[in-house]
Design a protein around this motif. Structure first.
Motif, PDB file in Angstrom:
ATOM      1  N   ALA A   1       0.800  -1.234   0.000  1.00 50.89           N
ATOM      2  CA  ALA A   1       0.000   0.000   0.000  1.00 50.89           C
ATOM      3  C   ALA A   1       0.832   1.283   0.000  1.00 50.89           C
ATOM      4  N   PRO A   2       1.984   1.342   0.680  1.00 47.39           N
ATOM      5  CA  PRO A   2       2.762   2.589   0.627  1.00 47.39           C
ATOM      6  C   PRO A   2       3.210   2.974  -0.790  1.00 47.39           C
TER       7      PRO A   2
ATOM      8  N   VAL B   1      11.354  -9.835   3.169  1.00 46.24           N
ATOM      9  CA  VAL B   1      11.700  -9.663   1.768  1.00 46.24           C
ATOM     10  C   VAL B   1      11.911  -8.184   1.467  1.00 46.24           C
ATOM     11  N   ILE B   2      13.005  -7.905   0.795  1.00 44.07           N
ATOM     12  CA  ILE B   2      13.249  -6.583   0.214  1.00 44.07           C
ATOM     13  C   ILE B   2      13.651  -6.875  -1.227  1.00 44.07           C
ATOM     14  N   ALA B   3      12.702  -6.681  -2.163  1.00 47.83           N
ATOM     15  CA  ALA B   3      12.938  -7.115  -3.540  1.00 47.83           C
ATOM     16  C   ALA B   3      12.352  -6.131  -4.543  1.00 47.83           C
TER      17      ALA B   3
ATOM     18  N   ASP C   1       4.997   9.044  -8.557  1.00 47.28           N
ATOM     19  CA  ASP C   1       5.832   7.877  -8.851  1.00 47.28           C
ATOM     20  C   ASP C   1       5.286   6.598  -8.222  1.00 47.28           C
ATOM     21  N   GLY C   2       4.007   6.570  -7.941  1.00 47.07           N
ATOM     22  CA  GLY C   2       3.410   5.403  -7.313  1.00 47.07           C
ATOM     23  C   GLY C   2       3.031   4.324  -8.317  1.00 47.07           C
TER      24      GLY C   2
ATOM     25  N   PHE D   1       9.870  -3.236  -5.461  1.00 46.94           N
ATOM     26  CA  PHE D   1       9.385  -2.557  -4.262  1.00 46.94           C
ATOM     27  C   PHE D   1      10.421  -2.628  -3.142  1.00 46.94           C
ATOM     28  N   GLU D   2      11.671  -2.294  -3.454  1.00 50.36           N
ATOM     29  CA  GLU D   2      12.764  -2.408  -2.496  1.00 50.36           C
ATOM     30  C   GLU D   2      12.566  -1.564  -1.251  1.00 50.36           C
ATOM     31  N   GLU D   3      11.789  -0.505  -1.357  1.00 45.73           N
ATOM     32  CA  GLU D   3      11.614   0.378  -0.203  1.00 45.73           C
ATOM     33  C   GLU D   3      10.592  -0.152   0.791  1.00 45.73           C
TER      34      GLU D   3
END
Length: 184
Positions: A51-52, A166-168, A61-62, A171-173
Motif C-alpha cells: 500500500a505505501p 523480503v526486500i525485492a 511515482d506510485g 518494491f525495495e523500499e
C-alpha cells in the motif's frame, strides 16, 4: 485444471462457469478453480504491505495495483493473481474488461491446481510479453521468489522462506515480513 487444445477463442473463455478463471496461453484455453482462502489471504496481505507504493499515496511515482486483472497481451489472455503498473503508464480506464498494457510487475500465488500452468506456461508468456518483474509466492511451502527479466529470460533475484523479510525489486523500499502472509 481443465484444458482445451489450440486454437481457443475468447468466446470459449467467457463461456466458462463463474467458478472458474479462464486463460488463453499459447492458443490453449485453461480453466482453473477460484482461489481458496489461503491463496486469497496471501493476495490481500501482499496488497496491504504494498500500500505505501500506491499511486494515491505517491501520485507522481506510485503504482496502480489490481487483483486478478484480465491481461490481453498479444494472443494471450492471462490472469495473474496480482499485477501493478507504474503510474506513468498505468491503464487507468476502470471500465475496460481486458487490459492490453503490459504490467510492470505480476505476482502468481501458487496452488496445487495452478502450479504447472504458472511454471510451464505463464512464466514464459510473461517473459515473451516483456513484463519486467515477477514474484512467485507459495502459501503451502511458505516462500516468495522474485525475478527480473534479463535478455528475455527470468533471472532469480532471491528466494525467501517462511519467516524472512523480503526486500525485492520493484518494491525495495517496502520490507515484507513473510510470516504475516501465512494463515498457519
Amino acid at each position: 485444471m481443465a484444458t482445451k487444445p489450440y486454437p481457443a477463442t475468447y468466446d470459449e473463455l467467457i463461456a466458462l462457469p463463474d467458478d472458474c478463471i479462464g486463460e488463453i496461453v499459447d492458443g490453449n484455453l485453461f480453466a482453473s478453480p477460484r482461489p481458496r482462502a489461503r491463496h486469497a489471504h496471501v493476495a490481500v496481505s501482499l496488497i496491504q504491505f504494498l500500500a505505501p507504493a500506491d499511486y494515491r499515496r505517491r501520485p507522481r511515482d506510485g503504482w496502480w495495483f489490481l487483483v486478478e486483472p484480465e491481461l490481453h497481451l498479444g494472443d494471450d489472455v492471462l490472469v495473474p493473481d496480482l499485477a501493478a503498473w507504474e503510474i506513468a503508464h498505468a491503464p487507468l480506464d476502470g471500465g475496460a474488461v481486458g487490459i492490453s498494457v503490459r504490467p510492470d510487475w505480476v505476482c502468481e500465488i501458487l496452488s496445487p491446481a495452478t502450479r504447472t500452468l504458472d511454471f510451464r506456461r505463464k512464466l514464459p508468456a510473461y517473459a515473451l510479453h516483456r513484463v519486467p518483474h515477477l514474484w512467485l509466492v507459495d502459501p503451502e511451502r511458505k516462500f516468495l521468489e522474485a525475478f527480473a527479466l534479463a535478455s528475455h529470460a527470468w533471472q532469480s533475484l532471491g528466494r525467501w522462506d517462511a519467516e524472512s523479510t523480503v526486500i525485492a525489486p520493484p518494491f525495495e523500499e517496502i520490507p515484507i515480513a513473510l510470516a504475516n502472509l501465512w494463515l498457519s
